[in-house]
Design a protein around this motif. Structure first.
Motif, PDB file in Angstrom:
ATOM      1  N   ASP A  12      -0.985 -22.244  17.082  1.00 37.89           N
ATOM      2  CA  ASP A  12       0.003 -23.297  16.303  1.00 37.89           C
ATOM      3  C   ASP A  12      -0.016 -23.176  14.958  1.00 37.89           C
ATOM      4  OD1 ASP A  12       1.549 -25.325  15.493  1.00 37.89           O
ATOM      5  OD2 ASP A  12       0.458 -26.674  16.774  1.00 37.89           O
ATOM      6  N   PRO A  13       0.918 -22.564  13.999  1.00 35.29           N
ATOM      7  CA  PRO A  13       0.388 -22.252  12.824  1.00 35.29           C
ATOM      8  C   PRO A  13       0.323 -23.901  12.161  1.00 35.29           C
ATOM      9  CG  PRO A  13       2.015 -20.664  13.294  1.00 35.29           C
ATOM     10  CD  PRO A  13       1.959 -21.705  14.541  1.00 35.29           C
ATOM     11  N   ALA A  14       0.842 -24.675  12.429  1.00 35.28           N
ATOM     12  CA  ALA A  14       0.789 -26.203  11.839  1.00 35.28           C
ATOM     13  C   ALA A  14      -0.559 -26.567  12.096  1.00 35.28           C
ATOM     14  CB  ALA A  14       1.913 -27.037  12.153  1.00 35.28           C
ATOM     15  N   THR A  15      -0.987 -26.731  13.334  1.00 37.86           N
ATOM     16  CA  THR A  15      -2.439 -27.011  13.672  1.00 37.86           C
ATOM     17  C   THR A  15      -3.564 -26.339  13.043  1.00 37.86           C
ATOM     18  OG1 THR A  15      -1.652 -27.921  15.750  1.00 37.86           O
ATOM     19  CG2 THR A  15      -4.197 -27.361  15.488  1.00 37.86           C
ATOM     20  N   ALA A  16      -3.238 -24.942  12.825  1.00 38.39           N
ATOM     21  CA  ALA A  16      -4.167 -24.081  12.266  1.00 38.39           C
ATOM     22  C   ALA A  16      -4.199 -24.179  10.637  1.00 38.39           C
ATOM     23  CB  ALA A  16      -3.853 -22.489  12.337  1.00 38.39           C
ATOM     24  N   HIS A  17      -3.107 -24.597  10.113  1.00 33.80           N
ATOM     25  CA  HIS A  17      -3.092 -24.878   8.658  1.00 33.80           C
ATOM     26  C   HIS A  17      -4.007 -26.124   8.417  1.00 33.80           C
ATOM     27  CE1 HIS A  17      -1.131 -27.064   5.128  1.00 33.80           C
ATOM     28  NE2 HIS A  17      -1.155 -25.705   4.829  1.00 33.80           N
ATOM     29  N   ALA A  18      -3.833 -27.114   9.071  1.00 34.70           N
ATOM     30  CA  ALA A  18      -4.609 -28.249   9.092  1.00 34.70           C
ATOM     31  C   ALA A  18      -6.142 -28.285   9.206  1.00 34.70           C
ATOM     32  CB  ALA A  18      -4.171 -29.432   9.956  1.00 34.70           C
ATOM     33  N   PHE A  19      -6.460 -27.286  10.198  1.00 33.46           N
ATOM     34  CA  PHE A  19      -8.042 -27.102  10.262  1.00 33.46           C
ATOM     35  C   PHE A  19      -8.393 -26.070   9.058  1.00 33.46           C
ATOM     36  CE2 PHE A  19     -11.447 -24.124  11.673  1.00 33.46           C
ATOM     37  CZ  PHE A  19     -12.218 -24.907  12.116  1.00 33.46           C
ATOM     38  N   TYR A  20      -7.559 -25.160   8.682  1.00 39.72           N
ATOM     39  CA  TYR A  20      -8.107 -23.971   7.738  1.00 39.72           C
ATOM     40  C   TYR A  20      -8.138 -24.936   6.110  1.00 39.72           C
ATOM     41  CZ  TYR A  20      -8.500 -20.148  10.670  1.00 39.72           C
ATOM     42  OH  TYR A  20      -8.858 -19.107  11.691  1.00 39.72           O
ATOM     43  N   THR A  21      -7.310 -25.795   6.039  1.00 38.43           N
ATOM     44  CA  THR A  21      -7.304 -26.573   4.850  1.00 38.43           C
ATOM     45  C   THR A  21      -8.168 -27.775   4.867  1.00 38.43           C
ATOM     46  OG1 THR A  21      -5.253 -27.753   5.560  1.00 38.43           O
ATOM     47  CG2 THR A  21      -4.969 -25.698   4.165  1.00 38.43           C
ATOM     48  N   GLU A  22      -7.905 -28.656   5.890  1.00 39.49           N
ATOM     49  CA  GLU A  22      -8.832 -29.680   5.613  1.00 39.49           C
ATOM     50  C   GLU A  22     -10.199 -29.722   6.219  1.00 39.49           C
ATOM     51  OE1 GLU A  22      -6.478 -32.482   8.308  1.00 39.49           O
ATOM     52  OE2 GLU A  22      -4.729 -32.069   7.194  1.00 39.49           O
ATOM     53  N   THR A  23     -10.530 -28.753   7.219  1.00 35.74           N
ATOM     54  CA  THR A  23     -11.774 -28.523   7.641  1.00 35.74           C
ATOM     55  C   THR A  23     -12.556 -27.467   6.791  1.00 35.74           C
ATOM     56  OG1 THR A  23     -11.305 -29.578   9.924  1.00 35.74           O
ATOM     57  CG2 THR A  23     -13.370 -28.171   9.834  1.00 35.74           C
ATOM     58  N   LEU A  24     -12.162 -26.197   6.657  1.00 35.55           N
ATOM     59  CA  LEU A  24     -12.519 -25.104   6.020  1.00 35.55           C
ATOM     60  C   LEU A  24     -12.477 -25.281   4.876  1.00 35.55           C
ATOM     61  CD1 LEU A  24     -11.730 -22.485   8.519  1.00 35.55           C
ATOM     62  CD2 LEU A  24     -13.719 -23.806   8.525  1.00 35.55           C
ATOM     63  N   GLY A  25     -11.407 -25.764   4.165  1.00 32.27           N
ATOM     64  CA  GLY A  25     -11.484 -25.967   2.695  1.00 32.27           C
ATOM     65  C   GLY A  25     -10.710 -25.069   1.793  1.00 32.27           C
ATOM     66  N   PHE A  26      -9.793 -24.286   2.712  1.00 29.61           N
ATOM     67  CA  PHE A  26      -8.878 -23.445   2.119  1.00 29.61           C
ATOM     68  C   PHE A  26      -7.695 -24.233   1.280  1.00 29.61           C
ATOM     69  CE2 PHE A  26     -10.989 -20.592   4.712  1.00 29.61           C
ATOM     70  CZ  PHE A  26     -11.110 -19.378   4.004  1.00 29.61           C
ATOM     71  N   GLU A  27      -6.950 -23.621   0.549  1.00 31.82           N
ATOM     72  CA  GLU A  27      -5.744 -24.408  -0.014  1.00 31.82           C
ATOM     73  C   GLU A  27      -4.485 -23.723   0.448  1.00 31.82           C
ATOM     74  OE1 GLU A  27      -6.185 -24.049  -4.207  1.00 31.82           O
ATOM     75  OE2 GLU A  27      -8.132 -25.182  -4.394  1.00 31.82           O
ATOM     76  N   THR A  28      -3.418 -24.503   0.445  1.00 32.40           N
ATOM     77  CA  THR A  28      -2.240 -24.001   0.986  1.00 32.40           C
ATOM     78  C   THR A  28      -1.542 -23.062  -0.422  1.00 32.40           C
ATOM     79  OG1 THR A  28      -1.625 -26.094   2.252  1.00 32.40           O
ATOM     80  CG2 THR A  28       0.151 -24.647   1.525  1.00 32.40           C
ATOM     81  N   MET A  30       1.380 -21.551   0.564  1.00 30.27           N
ATOM     82  CA  MET A  30       2.822 -21.624   0.800  1.00 30.27           C
ATOM     83  C   MET A  30       3.063 -22.191   2.179  1.00 30.27           C
ATOM     84  SD  MET A  30       6.324 -19.143   1.698  1.00 30.27           S
ATOM     85  CE  MET A  30       6.144 -18.406  -0.066  1.00 30.27           C
ATOM     86  N   ALA A  31       3.859 -23.429   2.602  1.00 28.07           N
ATOM     87  CA  ALA A  31       3.806 -24.173   3.686  1.00 28.07           C
ATOM     88  C   ALA A  31       5.485 -24.647   3.879  1.00 28.07           C
ATOM     89  CB  ALA A  31       3.075 -25.636   3.728  1.00 28.07           C
ATOM     90  N   MET A  32       5.953 -23.848   4.882  1.00 28.87           N
ATOM     91  CA  MET A  32       7.334 -24.133   5.315  1.00 28.87           C
ATOM     92  C   MET A  32       7.539 -24.525   6.589  1.00 28.87           C
ATOM     93  SD  MET A  32       9.110 -20.904   3.170  1.00 28.87           S
ATOM     94  CE  MET A  32      11.088 -21.499   3.718  1.00 28.87           C
ATOM     95  N   PRO A  33       7.293 -25.688   7.195  1.00 28.43           N
ATOM     96  CA  PRO A  33       6.967 -26.221   8.475  1.00 28.43           C
ATOM     97  C   PRO A  33       8.050 -26.100   9.227  1.00 28.43           C
ATOM     98  CG  PRO A  33       6.011 -27.905   7.020  1.00 28.43           C
ATOM     99  CD  PRO A  33       6.767 -26.775   6.214  1.00 28.43           C
ATOM    100  N   GLU A  34       9.616 -26.109   8.621  1.00 28.18           N
ATOM    101  CA  GLU A  34      10.947 -25.975   9.356  1.00 28.18           C
ATOM    102  C   GLU A  34      10.967 -24.561   9.923  1.00 28.18           C
ATOM    103  OE1 GLU A  34      11.398 -25.444   4.875  1.00 28.18           O
ATOM    104  OE2 GLU A  34      10.566 -26.625   6.058  1.00 28.18           O
ATOM    105  N   HIS A  35      10.120 -23.559   9.209  1.00 27.96           N
ATOM    106  CA  HIS A  35      10.092 -22.108   9.646  1.00 27.96           C
ATOM    107  C   HIS A  35       8.786 -21.751  10.520  1.00 27.96           C
ATOM    108  CE1 HIS A  35      13.884 -21.598   7.455  1.00 27.96           C
ATOM    109  NE2 HIS A  35      13.210 -22.091   6.581  1.00 27.96           N
TER     110      HIS A  35
END
Length: 130
Positions: A12-28, A30-35
């Protein structure tokens, strides 16, 4: 020529995005949740043309080929990607405190110090000391 972007299949890309940014510390980057499109980058990396940071596309595994690959690599216990860190032990301790599940404690071999964790999104990730 330089490497600009690579991808990792995730459940799930949205869940992965949250983990990779909030827990691991990467930055966004590009984020286009609608796509269902999420791309992350190294912390502190800029977007200039001379930036050597690589974007990481959190690729949806809704394609059977991608899902089969992701699941086979995970079932084999192999890391799908390797992230370099200056101190594996310190990163291990930080992530364990944040609830991340590791396959074991950091270990050293001829290639250096490493540790492998489960990203909860279908992949094992290896940390390797720079």
């Amino acid at each position: 020529m330089r490497l600009k972007m690579c991808s990792i299949h995730v459940k799930d890309p949205a869940t992965a995005h949250a983990f990779y940014t909030e827990t691991l510390g990467f930055e966004t980057l590009m984020a286009m949740p609608e796509h269902n499109l999420f791309i992350i980058k190294d912390p502190g990396a800029d977007n200039s043309a001379d930036n050597n940071s690589v974007g990481l596309l959190l690729e949806p595994s809704d394609n059977p080929i991608g899902a089969n690959y992701m699941n086979a690599v995970h079932d084999a216990g192999l890391p799908a990607i390797v992230f370099g860190v200056p101190d594996v032990q310190a990163e291990y301790e930080r992530l364990v405190a944040a609830g991340v599940t590791f396959k074991g404690e950091p270990s050293e071999d001829p290639s250096g110090v490493s540790a492998v964790f489960d990203d909860g999104c279908g992949n094992f990730v290896q940390l390797h000391q720079d």
